[in-house]
Motif scaffolding. Structure first.
Motif, PDB file in Angstrom:
ATOM      1  N   LEU A 146      66.166 -63.120 -31.335  1.00 34.54           N
ATOM      2  CA  LEU A 146      67.188 -64.084 -30.923  1.00 34.54           C
ATOM      3  C   LEU A 146      68.051 -64.472 -32.122  1.00 34.54           C
ATOM      4  O   LEU A 146      67.691 -64.211 -33.269  1.00 34.54           O
ATOM      5  N   PRO A 147      69.225 -65.077 -31.867  1.00 32.65           N
ATOM      6  CA  PRO A 147      70.239 -65.183 -32.926  1.00 32.65           C
ATOM      7  C   PRO A 147      69.816 -65.978 -34.164  1.00 32.65           C
ATOM      8  O   PRO A 147      70.271 -65.659 -35.264  1.00 32.65           O
ATOM      9  N   SER A 163      69.646 -61.487 -41.383  1.00 31.45           N
ATOM     10  CA  SER A 163      70.927 -60.962 -41.851  1.00 31.45           C
ATOM     11  C   SER A 163      71.248 -61.532 -43.230  1.00 31.45           C
ATOM     12  O   SER A 163      71.740 -60.816 -44.121  1.00 31.45           O
ATOM     13  N   TRP A 201      71.966 -71.654 -30.452  1.00 30.09           N
ATOM     14  CA  TRP A 201      72.440 -70.289 -30.676  1.00 30.09           C
ATOM     15  C   TRP A 201      71.954 -69.327 -29.610  1.00 30.09           C
ATOM     16  O   TRP A 201      72.645 -68.361 -29.297  1.00 30.09           O
ATOM     17  N   ASP A 202      70.761 -69.578 -29.058  1.00 33.46           N
ATOM     18  CA  ASP A 202      70.291 -68.718 -27.969  1.00 33.46           C
ATOM     19  C   ASP A 202      71.309 -68.741 -26.840  1.00 33.46           C
ATOM     20  O   ASP A 202      71.681 -67.701 -26.303  1.00 33.46           O
ATOM     21  N   GLY A 232      73.194 -65.445 -27.891  1.00 30.23           N
ATOM     22  CA  GLY A 232      72.225 -64.494 -27.359  1.00 30.23           C
ATOM     23  C   GLY A 232      72.146 -63.281 -28.276  1.00 30.23           C
ATOM     24  O   GLY A 232      72.096 -63.426 -29.489  1.00 30.23           O
ATOM     25  N   ARG A 233      72.170 -62.099 -27.682  1.00 26.11           N
ATOM     26  CA  ARG A 233      72.127 -60.864 -28.486  1.00 26.11           C
ATOM     27  C   ARG A 233      73.461 -60.111 -28.395  1.00 26.11           C
ATOM     28  O   ARG A 233      73.509 -58.886 -28.530  1.00 26.11           O
ATOM     29  N   ARG A 243      76.714 -58.294 -29.136  1.00 27.39           N
ATOM     30  CA  ARG A 243      77.148 -57.507 -30.290  1.00 27.39           C
ATOM     31  C   ARG A 243      78.656 -57.585 -30.450  1.00 27.39           C
ATOM     32  O   ARG A 243      79.387 -57.878 -29.505  1.00 27.39           O
ATOM     33  N   GLU A 269      76.816 -56.745 -37.220  1.00 26.49           N
ATOM     34  CA  GLU A 269      76.683 -56.065 -35.935  1.00 26.49           C
ATOM     35  C   GLU A 269      76.642 -57.057 -34.773  1.00 26.49           C
ATOM     36  O   GLU A 269      77.214 -56.812 -33.718  1.00 26.49           O
ATOM     37  N   PHE A 270      75.938 -58.188 -34.984  1.00 25.70           N
ATOM     38  CA  PHE A 270      75.787 -59.170 -33.909  1.00 25.70           C
ATOM     39  C   PHE A 270      76.817 -60.297 -34.052  1.00 25.70           C
ATOM     40  O   PHE A 270      77.242 -60.637 -35.160  1.00 25.70           O
ATOM     41  N   VAL A 289      76.420 -63.415 -33.854  1.00 26.62           N
ATOM     42  CA  VAL A 289      75.972 -64.534 -34.675  1.00 26.62           C
ATOM     43  C   VAL A 289      76.241 -64.252 -36.154  1.00 26.62           C
ATOM     44  O   VAL A 289      76.542 -65.162 -36.927  1.00 26.62           O
ATOM     45  N   GLU A 290      76.185 -62.991 -36.554  1.00 28.21           N
ATOM     46  CA  GLU A 290      76.475 -62.653 -37.954  1.00 28.21           C
ATOM     47  C   GLU A 290      77.960 -62.860 -38.268  1.00 28.21           C
ATOM     48  O   GLU A 290      78.320 -63.350 -39.345  1.00 28.21           O
ATOM     49  N   LEU A 325      78.710 -66.600 -38.636  1.00 26.70           N
ATOM     50  CA  LEU A 325      78.328 -67.091 -39.960  1.00 26.70           C
ATOM     51  C   LEU A 325      79.350 -66.661 -41.008  1.00 26.70           C
ATOM     52  O   LEU A 325      79.738 -67.436 -41.877  1.00 26.70           O
TER      53      LEU A 325
END
Lengths: 370, 370
Positions: free
Chosen positions: A179-180, A187, B231-232, B236-237, B239, B253-254, B256-257, B260
């Motif tokens: 999960l994130p 990361s 964040w979930d 989620g996941r 991309r 890639e995601f 969430v990255e 940030l």
């Protein structure tokens, strides 16, 4: 890199080529493993342990290596994982630097270390490699597969992709999908390594080594592996003695800072940075929902085991207990007699490595009842 | 560094010299501030806001600067902090780079930036500087002092060291002492900056700037300011599209990255690294227990206010709600009518900056009842 590998480690050669889920393949690859106890005549008492990111296969002392292992408190005669009854196999993860083939291994095609030429590693590849070891040892069906942390992911992949491989499963502080919050932390750990100029796109050497990046990554790991609650009691606001404190501007001052520094220093030279990057990313990619049109519970429900236990620590922020609850729910939906236990360990994600008083009985009772 | 400072900022000159708690002093220093509303004839309707580490004094739009501020949702006519009733003062923290004197300010003694020649900054120094502004504006006693995050520490120091300075207090996601989990995170953020070769012991320039270190520090901040739960639901996941993804090995890639990364890029050039180090460490040092033989509750009980509210988000991992509960308990022990509220905001430590639906009514009702 052989200094990473415990003495007494055994090796199993994987089929060659050994193709990877995301493409690419390994030639002449192998998996490191150790065993405890004796396989019975029916080969019915085997238990497989798949590990977190960093451990080697030396989970506990054995005849080949009497040194204490990383799970010594859980594994041995009369312990929760009772080696008087069970034949226990622990494999070092594929992609690691602790004996199994990984980015720090020599690529037979070039004669040089794989480094970033190692194919993209998935949790599923590690699972398949572990199954090769199990079968090579003459075990058609495991009594139980136990997975901790990343190994909790590996165990789920192994069960899903190899129906009938195990009668039961213990998932400890694991997860059915990344999960994130955890992805973000991993990361950032990878970024710390990649930003270190000495990482040099994976071309570092012993003499020019990304020590700063590894230290940062490890400190962030230790912070997120533990819990605020534990540290309040353990360190409070205690300061270092003046002779331990750091004279650098903004240097170490509090005991908790020194604790992190010590952990980081012990880790930095004992784990290969490229292996760390590959294993870390394999966790981000893992998602059982891929096998069930995006529905993680449905993915879990495809797994066929008779009994399962999913446990974790209520203070875990990296693999929160809701994820172990989800594993139990999903396996139950698939027909397993599955139970979830959230333990009140203060030690967060790492509790299973230290809080044997809580994890021991939970695991021991499950195995005893098999 | 003037690009850091919002237009319309006002300045108050501090007494010169202005001595620091841990030694050293500033000459010709000043504090940046802004105001909203009108001070009544009895100077009885003043509210002071002291901030977290990074905000400037521009909490909301006003006549001098109509741009939206960082607490626009909370502050203004008819809002929770109602500027039709209250004369509101927000000060930029001493040591910041947003207008108040700090490490990025020119040292009049040398004609060069202070950098690491700035004296060791304590929360108490910032509190005393804020009181100077309050008094200069003709306010002998505040109706309320409101402190957020680091400002929650500043407000407690201000109340303890200046008895009678305020009749009431709202402590939002604050703490009476830094605990080891938060110290560890801040220590790691500072290490990321210090490890960046371009930090150069504080001697960086615009052209050789510790951008990587600041980016790491900010990402770690954003991770710990928010919560896994939020964040979930938010990422989620998911991309990135292939055109947004990063081709570097182990790159983004995601989603969430990328989130940030965006946060980090926006921050890196808008906050001075040395100021960040000083303010961050001042939080680690803060401990009200110092004033009461090591007993933090007794330290809180020395504070004299009539009414107090300590609130926070149940998902905060950096300043957990137990710390706001402790503030209410301690202030109550000192005779205040003190209340604690833990709000179910999913946004963690930063919830007070975004979850106006929950924080607004709690703050508004407290102020309305004064």
């Amino acid at each position: 890199m052989t200094e990473f590998i415990p003495p007494g480690t055994r090796y199993h050669a994987l089929p060659s080529p050994f193709p990877f889920k995301r493409g690419g393949q390994l030639l002449g690859a192998h998996v490191a493993y150790e065993t405890w106890g004796t396989l019975d005549a029916q080969a019915s008492n085997a238990v497989l342990i798949v590990t977190g990111l960093s451990p080697d296969a030396h989970a506990a002392a054995n005849a080949d290596n009497p040194a204490a292992g990383w799970w010594e408190g859980m594994l041995g005669p009369g312990k929760a994982i009772d080696t008087d009854r069970w034949f226990v196999i622990c494999v070092n993860s594929l992609g690691s630097c602790k004996g199994s083939t990984g980015p720090a291994t020599i690529n037979p095609a070039t004669g040089a270390l794989y480094r970033l030429q190692f194919p993209e590693l998935s949790i599923e590849d590690g699972a398949r490699a572990a199954v090769e070891v199990v079968r090579a040892l003459g075990v058609a069906q495991l009594a139980c597969v136990i997975g901790n942390s990343m190994g909790g992911m590996t165990a789920l992949a192994l069960l899903l992709l190899h129906p009938g491989i195990a009668r039961s499963h213990i998932n400890i502080s694991g997860s059915a999908q990344a999960l994130p919050f955890s992805i973000a932390i991993r990361s950032l750990q990878r970024e710390a390594i990649r930003l270190d100029p000495k990482w040099d796109a994976g071309q570092y050497s012993e003499d020019s080594y990304p020590e700063s990046g590894m230290r940062m990554a490890r400190k962030l790991g230790v912070i997120t592996y533990r819990s605020a609650l534990e540290w309040d009691g353990r360190f409070g606001r205690v300061r270092l003695d003046s002779d331990q404190a750091d004279d650098d501007p903004f240097g170490l001052e509090f005991q908790v800072e020194s604790y992190l520094e010590g952990h980081a220093r012990r880790f930095v030279r004992f784990f290969d940075p490229n292996c760390y990057l590959y294993l870390s990313r394999s966790m981000d990619w893992f998602d059982l929902a891929e096998y069930a049109d995006g529905d993680v519970l449905a993915g879990l429900a495809k797994i066929q085991v008779d009994k399962a236990l999913a446990i974790g620590a209520n203070t875990d922020i990296l693999f929160p207990v809701q994820q172990q609850q989800q594993i139990a729910d999903g396996l139950r939906a698939g027909g397993a007699d599955a139970r979830f236990i959230g333990l009140d360990s203060p030690q967060g994600h790492d509790a299973f490595l230290v809080d044997f008083a809580r994890f021991g009985p939970a695991v021991g009772e499950f195995l005893s009842a098999l």
